[in-house]
Design an enzyme around this catalytic site. Structure first.
Site, mmCIF file in Angstrom:
data_model
loop_
_atom_site.group_PDB
_atom_site.id
_atom_site.type_symbol
_atom_site.label_atom_id
_atom_site.label_comp_id
_atom_site.label_asym_id
_atom_site.label_seq_id
_atom_site.Cartn_x
_atom_site.Cartn_y
_atom_site.Cartn_z
ATOM 1 N N TRP A 129 -4.046 -10.888 -3.481
ATOM 2 C CA TRP A 129 -5.203 -10.324 -2.811
ATOM 3 C C TRP A 129 -6.462 -11.058 -3.224
ATOM 4 O O TRP A 129 -6.601 -11.541 -4.324
ATOM 5 C CB TRP A 129 -5.381 -8.857 -3.193
ATOM 6 C CG TRP A 129 -4.441 -7.917 -2.546
ATOM 7 C CD1 TRP A 129 -3.614 -8.172 -1.495
ATOM 8 C CD2 TRP A 129 -4.213 -6.555 -2.906
ATOM 9 N NE1 TRP A 129 -2.905 -7.064 -1.169
ATOM 10 C CE2 TRP A 129 -3.242 -6.046 -2.021
ATOM 11 C CE3 TRP A 129 -4.739 -5.710 -3.880
ATOM 12 C CZ2 TRP A 129 -2.788 -4.748 -2.084
ATOM 13 C CZ3 TRP A 129 -4.284 -4.409 -3.938
ATOM 14 C CH2 TRP A 129 -3.317 -3.934 -3.050
ATOM 15 N N THR A 149 -0.194 1.440 -0.936
ATOM 16 C CA THR A 149 0.677 0.290 -1.153
ATOM 17 C C THR A 149 0.063 -0.991 -0.614
ATOM 18 O O THR A 149 0.179 -2.056 -1.232
ATOM 19 C CB THR A 149 2.047 0.537 -0.494
ATOM 20 O OG1 THR A 149 2.620 1.743 -1.032
ATOM 21 C CG2 THR A 149 2.994 -0.621 -0.738
ATOM 22 N N GLU A 150 -0.584 -0.896 0.535
ATOM 23 C CA GLU A 150 -1.149 -2.086 1.165
ATOM 24 C C GLU A 150 -2.383 -2.611 0.426
ATOM 25 O O GLU A 150 -2.532 -3.814 0.237
ATOM 26 C CB GLU A 150 -1.528 -1.785 2.619
ATOM 27 C CG GLU A 150 -0.354 -1.570 3.550
ATOM 28 C CD GLU A 150 0.364 -2.849 3.915
ATOM 29 O OE1 GLU A 150 -0.073 -3.938 3.499
ATOM 30 O OE2 GLU A 150 1.385 -2.757 4.625
ATOM 31 N N SER A 151 -3.284 -1.706 0.036
ATOM 32 C CA SER A 151 -4.590 -2.160 -0.446
ATOM 33 C C SER A 151 -5.127 -1.412 -1.661
ATOM 34 O O SER A 151 -6.235 -1.710 -2.118
ATOM 35 C CB SER A 151 -5.622 -2.010 0.682
ATOM 36 O OG SER A 151 -5.785 -0.627 1.015
#
Length: 237
Positions: free
Chosen positions: A16, A127-129
């Site tokens: 990320w 979970t994504e961010s």
């Protein structure tokens, strides 16, 4: 949410970047939406290309481009996904009482609008961010629900870093996958993460069959499904 294997780290996780670089914005401060089609013929050609990519295991709608009529575009997106533009309202096991988050109202609104359980939405965002609205993955996915540019454009999301747009667009896209796979949540989640093309190539028809063939999906997707389940348990009361 198509995966870029070349961008994955040794652990199979995408990296990320927590920033909004100037290269992502235009003069108005909006995130660039990429190339747009200026005619029906152009868009039809792009849809054909997207369908071919999906059939060969490509990304989930990354070639879709934006049109001025958002409602028409959402219909075209769902046609490319292989269904109708209706929302999905047949998910079982919905948890109505969940651990609150900073985006509670937006999540509750999207849940009611698209028929996706609140705890599942929260688990996907976590979970994504990790609930960071400014995060960018090494594959280029952006915002709370980590939408790729093409998918965001196809959903009418002009700024994937805007929590309201990201949640509405991401939940709508997840509802498309749930409808596509008749409410089989693991299949829908695998499609959200890796693209429906990869899921369809497995030739499975339910979650049990998917799990039996899970090793044929990318390692990041294998871990993704387990992470969603763990996160979902944390948000359900």
């Amino acid at each position: 949410m198509a995966i870029d294997p070349a961008a994955a780290s040794g652990t199979g996780q995408l990296k990320w970047v927590d920033l909004r670089s100037s290269s992502m914005k235009g003069g108005s401060g909006k995130v660039s939406s990429g190339v747009t089609g200026s005619s029906a013929a152009e868009f039809a050609a792009l849809l054909q290309q997207a369908a071919l990519q999906s059939a060969t295991g490509g990304g989930s709608g990354s070639t879709l481009t934006s049109l001025t009529d958002a409602s028409s575009l959402s219909n075209l997106l769902w046609q490319q996904l292989g269904g109708t533009a209706e929302t999905y309202d047949g998910i079982s096991g919905e948890i109505t009482q969940t651990v609150p988050t900073d985006y509670e109202e937006l999540i509750q609104t999207a849940s009611a609008k698209y028929g996706v359980p609140v705890d599942l939405i929260k688990a996907v965002i976590d979970t994504e961010s990790s609930f960071n609205p400014n995060v960018v993955s090494s594959a280029g996915a952006k915002g709370l629900m980590q939408l790729m540019d093409g998918t965001a454009n196809g959903l009418g999301v002009s700024d994937p870093f805007d929590p309201a747009q990201s949640i509405d667009g991401g939940v709508r896209y997840l509802s498309y996958q749930l409808k596509r796979y008749d409410g089989e949540e693991k299949m829908a989640l695998a499609a959200y993460n890796a693209g429906p093309g990869r899921v369809n190539k497995l030739g499975v028809s339910n979650d049990a069959e998917l799990m039996a063939n899970l090793s044929e999906l990318p390692k990041e997707t294998q871990a993704y499904i387990a992470k969603i389940e763990r996160a979902r348990a944390q948000y359900a009361l």
